[in-house]
Design a protein around this motif. Structure first.
Motif, PDB file in Angstrom:
ATOM      1  N   UNK B 427       0.802  -1.220   0.000  1.00  0.00           N
ATOM      2  CA  UNK B 427       0.000   0.000   0.000  1.00  0.00           C
ATOM      3  C   UNK B 427       0.833   1.268   0.000  1.00  0.00           C
ATOM      4  N   UNK B 428       2.128   1.139  -0.269  1.00  0.00           N
ATOM      5  CA  UNK B 428       2.954   2.339  -0.398  1.00  0.00           C
ATOM      6  C   UNK B 428       2.565   3.025  -1.703  1.00  0.00           C
ATOM      7  N   UNK B 429       2.324   4.335  -1.670  1.00  0.00           N
ATOM      8  CA  UNK B 429       1.802   5.021  -2.851  1.00  0.00           C
ATOM      9  C   UNK B 429       2.698   4.847  -4.087  1.00  0.00           C
ATOM     10  N   UNK B 430       2.034   4.837  -5.234  1.00  0.00           N
ATOM     11  CA  UNK B 430       2.702   4.574  -6.499  1.00  0.00           C
ATOM     12  C   UNK B 430       3.917   5.423  -6.767  1.00  0.00           C
ATOM     13  N   UNK B 431       3.862   6.716  -6.403  1.00  0.00           N
ATOM     14  CA  UNK B 431       4.999   7.574  -6.754  1.00  0.00           C
ATOM     15  C   UNK B 431       6.228   7.213  -5.940  1.00  0.00           C
ATOM     16  N   UNK B 432       6.025   6.622  -4.759  1.00  0.00           N
ATOM     17  CA  UNK B 432       7.185   6.164  -3.982  1.00  0.00           C
ATOM     18  C   UNK B 432       7.682   4.840  -4.540  1.00  0.00           C
ATOM     19  N   UNK B 433       6.734   3.933  -4.757  1.00  0.00           N
ATOM     20  CA  UNK B 433       7.106   2.627  -5.293  1.00  0.00           C
ATOM     21  C   UNK B 433       7.857   2.776  -6.608  1.00  0.00           C
ATOM     22  N   UNK B 434       7.465   3.759  -7.402  1.00  0.00           N
ATOM     23  CA  UNK B 434       8.035   3.864  -8.743  1.00  0.00           C
ATOM     24  C   UNK B 434       9.513   4.250  -8.718  1.00  0.00           C
ATOM     25  N   UNK B 435      10.022   4.712  -7.578  1.00  0.00           N
ATOM     26  CA  UNK B 435      11.464   4.978  -7.536  1.00  0.00           C
ATOM     27  C   UNK B 435      12.234   3.664  -7.709  1.00  0.00           C
ATOM     28  N   UNK B 436      11.655   2.552  -7.228  1.00  0.00           N
ATOM     29  CA  UNK B 436      12.298   1.256  -7.429  1.00  0.00           C
ATOM     30  C   UNK B 436      12.280   0.876  -8.912  1.00  0.00           C
ATOM     31  N   UNK B 437      11.184   1.214  -9.543  1.00  0.00           N
ATOM     32  CA  UNK B 437      11.053   0.904 -10.966  1.00  0.00           C
ATOM     33  C   UNK B 437      12.124   1.642 -11.757  1.00  0.00           C
TER      34      UNK B 437
END
Lengths: 637, 468
Positions: B427-437
């Protein structure tokens, strides 16, 4: 008549307003010249300000002492935080504004500024210093009524007026800067004559309708957020009465009407040559490019408190008025609607922004600055951000001070301007959060912390704004210290944790740790601590909560930003002879010579400049500097 | 190697030193035509050599006399070809000079070019320039080295695929999948008011899992891919007199391609590089593994254990007569072997001596160095056991991981992708998760060298032969 000023601004839209205000706040004698003083700060398109990324820009403009945030607060009739269900770094405040009241508010805030004069006239010419072949700098402007304004710096914010041409269906093209307003032909010619590259873009607006003819029972009501929401971190403007928007959906019938009349569209009839924005397509584009989409969402946005008019967002078009009236009636809720103003498409000249420096000064002409749609952007917010930076830099240059540049990790304004001058544009440019590689740092709630001090040092903030900034930053600092140091015992903490559906604790824990848990808010924890907690405004508590919750991610991003800053240390002088650097690819040489990046970091962002080119560039620049200075001075070894 | 110096012109002999019909000296860089012209200029006869090189047709040869610079002393008659940037191997102006293949002629030509202003190239520098000038990506540059070093047909085939962008294409596909995921998130974040419902975050996480699976499949080629360079070390082990040396000779003898036997006694290890089933192997014959009495035997055992530790596979030999014997073996040592990381192939040697009724134990392969029986089956087993991941239906798969650098970046990409999917699920927001991407994407970019990092360059180009 000859008038003398330090800074002159051409145009009174969102860019011109911020430019003039910034120059005046920096102590320059400033004049804003525009054809109609009644339309200063006019909202030419939809009656709303903000949105995802855009709302953050409004906050940044406000943090730097600008006008847009305060004017939005004063005239907003519905406030919403977009993306609230997502992470705080992409929240976007947005407000419907009263279209009639907004320009009045802007005019009032401009009138508060000493040293700013307004003048109503059409600018028809620019005077330059230097020879005809080699123009050096700007000297002033001429108006249609023969007035000459002498100035040290001139900021052109002409919006869609340069050779503006409006289309309402095939064969209806006519010169206009906005519906019913005259275009700027001579000014476009004057700018074209000094050797700047020009391009042509188009954009469009939808029709508006009489609200009394709308069946709202067939539409979905959309209210604003319940809680307090405002843009300005310095001012508390009283709020107007709040009213709803309405949502409806077009059906297959509209698609059929549009398809049947496609050749009558100015867009599809081949009459319009300019490139339009892909993210804001006309209804002709939507129907034609996505034929499988059976319905299209339509927002009915109120134009203001004193009018019944509604703005039909989602139906931008260049079809003839009668076709617009027909397709409007096909939409549920609009069956009996009366159109008040047809939509139209507008084409206009812009100047590819890779001809500018980061200060928004035209690279080849001293004292000449461009801001807003003339640079190929769209949006009130993007215009305002550029206007503020152009105005501030014009004034700083005139008074012999250093430039004000917002870096990419400091603000969306920095991302916007760096994108413009580094990459240029191939369609009208709009900000998205995804354009910002450091978007976790660029939240809508921390604009004051990011840019307030920068603006204060540049001299952009008034006494009042400086004090408000100081209060806010002090609260953030005190609050964070308390969260780091204060421990809450299980008795008080567990009620909060339970409420948030989080596991209870059996021994005291730091509030700064507890707030990292999902759904646990800083506000609830502060309340649980009672009198032990410092008094903090709820906005400050929210900022602290976000800071703690995502600290790990933010740190990672800050490290990346640091790395980039190191690359930015390698400066590339303006006179770097890229054409002679034979070890660079032809494309890289051509692009570098055109864009003239300020640093290696900026060069790295230019499309077509490869990592290999960058390595060679470093070597070539060192060698060249060695030759020029006798030894490698600028960038070491 | 320090920072690449692309401003100067480099020269090197591209063929091996030694006698031969022809030797090739290659010049690359902005001054290569001028320097080559200098080599063709006889002192006092400036016009004597025809058109300047810039007027020559490219990619065709002309016969010219080469002189020691500034003298009338001829070095050789040579065939000279010019290539114009960017249509050359390095992407720069290139001159190729084909001299007679003596020991001294190419050396003198290189020296002459050096006198005229060229710098003698460092190892791998021509290929490095090709990379830096955008003529090839990093995996292709690595493949050039692999091709030159390839000790077996299959290794060469894999390297050629790599040069033909085999791995690059697989990486590009993975990268475009990541960009697709990022695009979903952009739609989700930047266009919240759009009509189309955004893709549920759970679906994005599931798609990330899919990409991870594809990275795993590519990573699965890494152990074998890396062995293609040096050859898989296969150690013959077993009690003394188990027929190890005979089997070694039989395996080496029938695949005589490249044999480099090290000198040694029977108690020492003997090594040979051999292509079996088209794959490269380093075959090692060890001394008997049984603890001996004498000091020499003990030494032999030490050597054996050292090799066993670095083995990629072990051929465990027992002779026919050892059917039930060597109990000490099974209990004391064989047990321990099973815990080794590398796979073991059991063979029963001297099968020609076996009686008719004899059957091999379990999956033992019966072999005879004498009759050649079972050798093909053994090679086949070794090939598929170690290099099986590189072939599908008998053909090399397109794009494999051939070195540690590539595997490291792929693992980073995989780990970041895992964090990305995990973050979304938590449930970590997408914009944070996307740093991994984003990090996963950069890791993939580093494999093909979209991101230029000097360290990588140094590592990639460090062990190159001169002149490629």
């Amino acid at each position: 008549m000859i008038l003398r000023y330090d800074v002159a601004v051409v145009g009174g839209g969102h860019a011109g307003v911020e430019a003039a205000a910034a120059a005046a706040r920096l102590g320059c004698r400033t004049i804003l010249v525009t054809p109609d003083l009644g339309r200063i700060g006019q909202m030419s398109c939809n009656p709303a300000i903000g949105g995802v990324a855009k709302g953050t820009v409004v906050r940044e403009v406000d943090a730097m002492g600008g006008i847009m945030g305060r004017a939005t607060d004063a005239t907003g009739i519905q406030f919403r935080m977009l993306n609230r269900s997502k992470g705080p770094a992409v929240w976007g405040p947005r407000a419907q504004c009263d279209r009639a009241r907004y320009p009045i508010a802007v005019r009032k805030f401009l009138d508060e500024l000493d040293g700013l004069d307004l003048f109503q006239d059409l600018v028809t010419g620019i005077e330059f210093r230097g020879s005809r072949e080699r123009i050096r700098s700007v000297r002033g402007l001429r108006t249609r009524s023969g007035v000459v304004v002498k100035c040290e710096a001139l900021i052109v914010t002409a919006g869609t007026f340069l050779r503006g041409k409006i289309h309402l269906g095939q064969g209806t093209g006519h010169g206009a800067g906005r519906a019913g307003e005259e275009p700027s032909i001579e000014l476009a010619e004057a700018l074209g004559a000094v050797g700047l590259r020009m391009g042509r873009f188009k954009t469009g607006t939808p029709p508006r309708v009489d609200g009394r003819s709308v069946d709202f029972a067939k539409c979905e009501r959309q209210d604003g957020d319940a809680g307090p929401l405002r843009f300005s971190c310095y001012y508390r403007e009283p709020r107007l009465r709040q009213i709803p928007c309405w949502v409806t959906w077009s059906g297959p019938e509209l698609n059929e009407i549009v398809t049947r009349n496609l050749e009558r569209s100015a867009l599809y009839g081949g009459e319009i040559s300019g490139q339009g924005p892909r993210y804001c397509p006309s209804i002709e584009d939507k129907v034609n490019r996505f034929p499988t989409a059976r319905r299209h969402q339509i927002f009915l946005e109120p134009e203001g408190l004193d009018t019944n008019e509604l703005y039909v967002n989602g139906l931008s078009t260049s079809l003839p008025a009668e076709v617009q009236a027909e397709f409007l009636r096909s939409i549920p809720g609009l069956a009996k609607t009366r159109m008040t103003r047809p939509g139209y498409a507008i084409e206009y000249d812009y100047f590819p922004p890779d001809q500018l420096r980061h200060t928004l000064q035209v690279r080849s002409i001293g004292g000449l600055y461009f801001a807003g749609q003339i640079n190929g952007t769209t949006g009130y917010e993007e215009a305002a951000g550029q206007g503020l930076i152009a105005g501030a830099n014009a004034a700083l240059a005139v008074t012999g001070r250093g430039p004000l540049v917002v870096e990419r990790d400091q603000g969306y304004v920095g991302v916007l301007i760096d994108d413009l001058v580094t990459k240029g544009v191939d369609e009208p440019y709009r900000l998205f959060t995804s354009r910002a590689e450091f978007r976790l740092l660029l939240r809508q709630d921390n604009a004051g912390r990011r840019l307030g001090a920068l603006a204060r040092e540049a001299g952009l903030l008034t006494e009042e704004q400086s004090r408000a900034l100081g209060r806010r930053l002090r609260q953030e600092k005190d609050g964070k210290r308390w969260f780091r140091g204060y421990s809450l015992d299980p008795a008080r903490a567990n009620a909060v944790l339970m409420e948030a559906g989080s596991a209870p604790i059996d021994r005291s824990a730091r509030v700064g740790e507890l707030v990292k848990r999902p759904r646990v808010t800083a506000e609830a924890l502060a309340k649980a601590a009672g009198a032990d907690a410092p008094t903090l405004e709820s906005e400050v508590l929210a900022t602290i909560e976000f800071d703690f919750k995502y600290a790990g991610y933010v740190r990672r991003e800050e490290e990346r930003a640091m790395h980039l800053r190191e690359q930015a240390q390698f400066r590339l002088p303006d006179e770097t002879p890229y054409g002679r650097f034979v070890t660079l690819s032809h494309e890289a040489r051509e692009k570098l010579a055109r864009i003239r990046p300020q640093s290696l970091a900026q060069a790295a962002r230019i499309p077509g400049v490869s990592p290999a080119d960058l390595q060679n560039l470093v070597l070539e620049v060192r060698k060249w500097e060695g030759r020029v200075t006798g030894r490698s001075m600028v960038n070491g070894s | 190697m320090s920072r690449p110096r692309l401003l100067d012109t480099i020269v090197a002999q591209a063929t091996p030193r030694g006698l031969g019909a022809v030797a090739l000296v290659r010049l690359s860089g902005p001054r290569s035509w001028e320097i080559a012209a200098g080599m063709m200029a006889e002192a006092g006869n400036a016009q004597g050599n025809g058109n300047p090189l810039r007027e020559w047709p490219v990619r065709s040869g002309r016969l010219r006399t080469l002189y020691r610079p500034g003298t009338r002393e001829a070095i050789d008659q040579a065939l000279v070809s010019v290539f114009r940037a960017p249509a050359s191997y390095t992407g720069e102006d290139v001159v190729e000079i084909y001299t007679h293949g003596s020991l001294s002629i190419p050396t003198e030509v290189v020296e002459g070019c050096r006198v005229l202003g060229a710098r003698v190239a460092e190892a791998g520098e021509f290929t490095q320039r090709a990379y830096l000038n955008g003529k090839m990506d990093l995996t292709q540059a690595e493949a050039v080295d692999d091709i030159v070093r390839a000790a077996s047909p299959r290794a060469r085939a894999v390297a050629l695929r790599q040069l033909d962008r085999g791995l690059s294409r697989r990486i590009a596909r993975l990268r475009s999948e990541l960009i697709g995921l990022a695009a979903r998130l952009v739609h989700h974040i930047d266009f919240p008011e759009e009509d189309d419902a955004p893709v549920p975050v759970a679906n994005i996480a599931a798609e990330a899992d899919g990409v991870m699976g594809r990275i795993d499949r590519l990573l699965a080629t890494a152990p074998a891919g890396e062995l293609l360079r040096e050859g898989a070390t296969v150690v013959l082990a077993g009690p003394p007199n188990a027929g190890k040396s005979s089997l070694f000779n039989a395996l080496v003898g029938s695949e005589r391609a490249i044999v480099t036997a090290e000198p040694g006694t029977t108690r020492d290890a003997i090594e040979a590089v051999v292509a079996m089933d088209g794959f490269p192997f380093r075959l090692v014959d060890t001394a008997g593994l049984r603890e001996g009495e004498s000091g020499i035997e003990r030494m032999g055992i030490e050597i054996a254990h050292r090799y066993l530790d670095e083995a990629d596979a072990i051929i465990f030999c027992r002779e026919v007569g050892d059917a039930n014997g060597a109990k000490g073996w099974r209990e004391a040592e064989w047990k321990g072997w099973r815990e080794w990381r590398c796979p073991v192939v059991s063979v029963r040697t001297k099968w020609d001596l076996a009686g008719r009724k004899m059957v091999p134990d379990g999956d033992e392969i019966p072999v005879s160095a004498h009759s050649g029986e079972g050798l093909a089956a053994l090679k086949d087993r070794l090939g598929s056991m170690i290099f099986g991941g590189l072939t599908r239906g008998g053909r090399e798969v397109g794009g494999v991981v051939t070195n540690r650098r590539q595997a490291d970046h792929l693992r980073v990409a995989r780990r970041e992708l895992e964090s990305f999917a995990g973050a979304l699920r938590k449930g970590i927001p997408g914009e944070f998760a996307s740093t991994h991407l984003k990090s996963a994407e950069s890791a993939l970019e580093e494999i093909v060298g979209v991101v230029g990092e000097e360290e990588i360059l140094d590592r990639v180009f460090g062990d190159f032969c001169i002149g490629k």
